[in-house]
Structures are given as C-alpha cells and as structure tokens.
Design an enzyme around this catalytic site. Structure first.
Site, short mmCIF file in Angstrom:
data_model
loop_
_atom_site.label_atom_id
_atom_site.label_comp_id
_atom_site.label_asym_id
_atom_site.label_seq_id
_atom_site.Cartn_x
_atom_site.Cartn_y
_atom_site.Cartn_z
N THR A 87 -15.24 2.53 -11.95
CA THR A 87 -14.09 2.07 -10.88
C THR A 87 -14.65 2.24 -9.52
O THR A 87 -15.19 3.15 -9.40
CB THR A 87 -12.86 2.95 -11.10
OG1 THR A 87 -11.89 2.56 -10.13
CG2 THR A 87 -13.07 4.47 -10.96
N ASP A 99 -11.45 5.58 -5.63
CA ASP A 99 -11.77 7.01 -5.68
C ASP A 99 -10.66 7.51 -5.81
O ASP A 99 -10.61 8.96 -6.55
CB ASP A 99 -12.31 7.46 -4.23
CG ASP A 99 -13.73 6.94 -4.18
OD1 ASP A 99 -14.36 6.42 -5.14
OD2 ASP A 99 -14.03 6.93 -2.88
N ASP A 112 -7.64 -0.70 -15.92
CA ASP A 112 -6.68 -1.69 -15.32
C ASP A 112 -5.49 -1.52 -15.16
O ASP A 112 -4.56 -1.23 -16.12
CB ASP A 112 -7.05 -3.08 -15.74
CG ASP A 112 -7.96 -4.08 -14.76
OD1 ASP A 112 -8.98 -3.58 -15.01
OD2 ASP A 112 -7.39 -4.31 -13.95
N GLY A 155 -1.74 3.01 -3.19
CA GLY A 155 -1.27 1.76 -3.64
C GLY A 155 0.15 1.71 -3.42
O GLY A 155 0.83 2.19 -2.59
N ARG A 163 -1.17 5.75 -15.98
CA ARG A 163 -2.62 6.11 -16.20
C ARG A 163 -2.74 7.52 -17.21
O ARG A 163 -3.52 7.58 -18.02
CB ARG A 163 -3.19 6.37 -14.62
CG ARG A 163 -4.65 6.76 -14.75
CD ARG A 163 -5.29 6.64 -13.48
NE ARG A 163 -4.99 5.13 -12.98
CZ ARG A 163 -4.26 4.65 -12.14
NH1 ARG A 163 -3.64 5.79 -11.46
NH2 ARG A 163 -4.20 3.81 -11.94
#
Ligand code: ITT
Length: 195
Positions: free
Chosen positions: A12, A15, A72, A151, A180
């Site tokens: 990825t 970070d 993803d 985000g 996640r």
C-alpha cells in the site's frame, strides 16, 4: 524483524492504512512479521472494489517470494448519493474532498453511508488467493469533526458509536469496528489456522 517469523507484505502507498493494520497486527500473537511495500500495482477502474483488489494482487504475482496482500476500500453514501463515491473514493477525495461530499448531501435529513474493505491475500505456501471482506455502516455528519484518521473519517459516524466520527476515535477504537479492522480480523484468523 524477528527471525522466527515469516515475512508478510502489505502493499500500500497509504501510510495511514498501513499504520492501522500494523497496530492491530502487533497485538496478535501470530507467526508473521508485517512489512510495508510501496511497489507499484496496477489499479483498474471497475464496478466493485473486489475486482480492483483482484486485479491489483495478480499484477505483482511474480515479484514476491513471500506471501503478500493488498487492501481496497471505498466510502459509499447510500442515501442520498446511491453509493457515490464508492469505487471512485480515491479520486473523489482528491478532487472534491469531504467538503464536496457534504455539499452534495446538502441539508438532507438523515444521510446513510458505509465503508467497505476487501483484503486480497496471495498465500505463497499454496499459491492461492484468498479474500476477506469487512464493512461498517453509519451516517454522515453535518460538519467535519475530529483530527485522527484520514480520508472520509471526519464525516463518518459509525452506528456502533453514534456520537463520534471516525476522526474522533483512537486507532484502536476505529479498528474494533471499522471495515478494515473487520476484514483484518478475518485475515488474521486465516493465518492462525495455517501455522
Ligand atoms: P492503496 O495504495 O492501498 O491503494 P489508497 O489510498 O489508494 O491506498 P483505497 O483505494 O483503498 O486506498 O481507498 C480509496 C479512498 O477511500 C482513500 O484514498 C480514502 O480517501 C478513502 N478511504 C479508504 N479507507 C478509509 C478509511 O478507513 N477512512 C477514511 N477514508 C478511507
């Protein structure tokens, strides 16, 4: 790196994602050392995040001699945006950002959203690909709140903790309920059964 442990690569360029996964991972007593790789993968535009993850993981198949995974994720405003930005989350975040999403929702009474994550693992001992999915449902805040995370975290309020946005939670708290964190728990369970 602990010599007794096998390397496991998380590919990825983000970070924040790696940091979340690393923090969960180190609390688990499993026989793998988590390492970050920023190697380029092929990222296609597809209709589902599973297809994106599948393409990504296959695109670097010849490169790693150890097991590796990609993850993803997408932010889906189900109501009133019919799932947007979804598979376009990365682009939407870079272009219109949280302010743009809030503007699109405008004064809609009770907007509903969810995050979804798919981890795709290439497991070298059996040369097989495994998928682990996680989801969290919630609502969209009227204003951005909090400083943690990344985000769309400042505008997402999980149903499990209805008075806080993801950005107002610690990484540990977010991991316990996040898309996640949930996908990762399934990956860890799988890895445990393999050693
Ligand atoms: P990779 O290198 O792992 O692909 P990325 O940043 O491109 O990193 P994704 O495509 O998986 O990550 O995620 C798309 C976007 O969705 C990401 O850029 C964020 O804006 C948003 N997103 C993903 N997970 C999030 C989370 O836990 N909290 C807030 N926003 C998130």
């Amino acid at each position: 790196m602990n010599d007794n442990k096998k390397p496991l690569y998380f590919i990825t360029g983000n970070d924040h994602k790696f940091d979340e996964v690393y923090k969960s991972f180190r609390e688990e007593n499993i026989n793998f050392d988590l390492l970050q790789s920023k190697i380029e993968t092929l990222e296609i535009q597809a209709n589902t995040i599973k297809e994106v993850a599948e393409f990504k993981i296959k695109s670097v198949k010849e490169i790693f001699k150890d097991s590796y995974f990609v993850e993803d994720a997408g932010f889906f405003v189900e109501d009133p945006l019919n799932g947007f930005p979804g598979v376009y989350s990365s682009y939407a975040f870079k272009t219109i950002g949280n302010d743009g999403i809030l503007k699109m929702i405008d004064d809609y009474q009770s907007p509903r959203a969810r995050f979804e994550a798919i981890i795709a693992l290439y497991y070298k001992p059996t040369n097989s690909i495994h998928y682990f999915r996680g989801e969290v449902k919630g609502s969209v805040s009227k204003l951005k709140r909090g400083t943690a995370g990344f985000g769309f975290d400042p505008i997402f309020i999980p149903d499990e903790i209805p008075n806080k946005t993801f950005s107002e939670l610690s990484t540990k708290e977010k991991n316990q309920i996040s898309h996640r964190g949930r996908a990762l728990a399934k990956l860890i369970e799988f890895l445990r059964t393999q050693v």
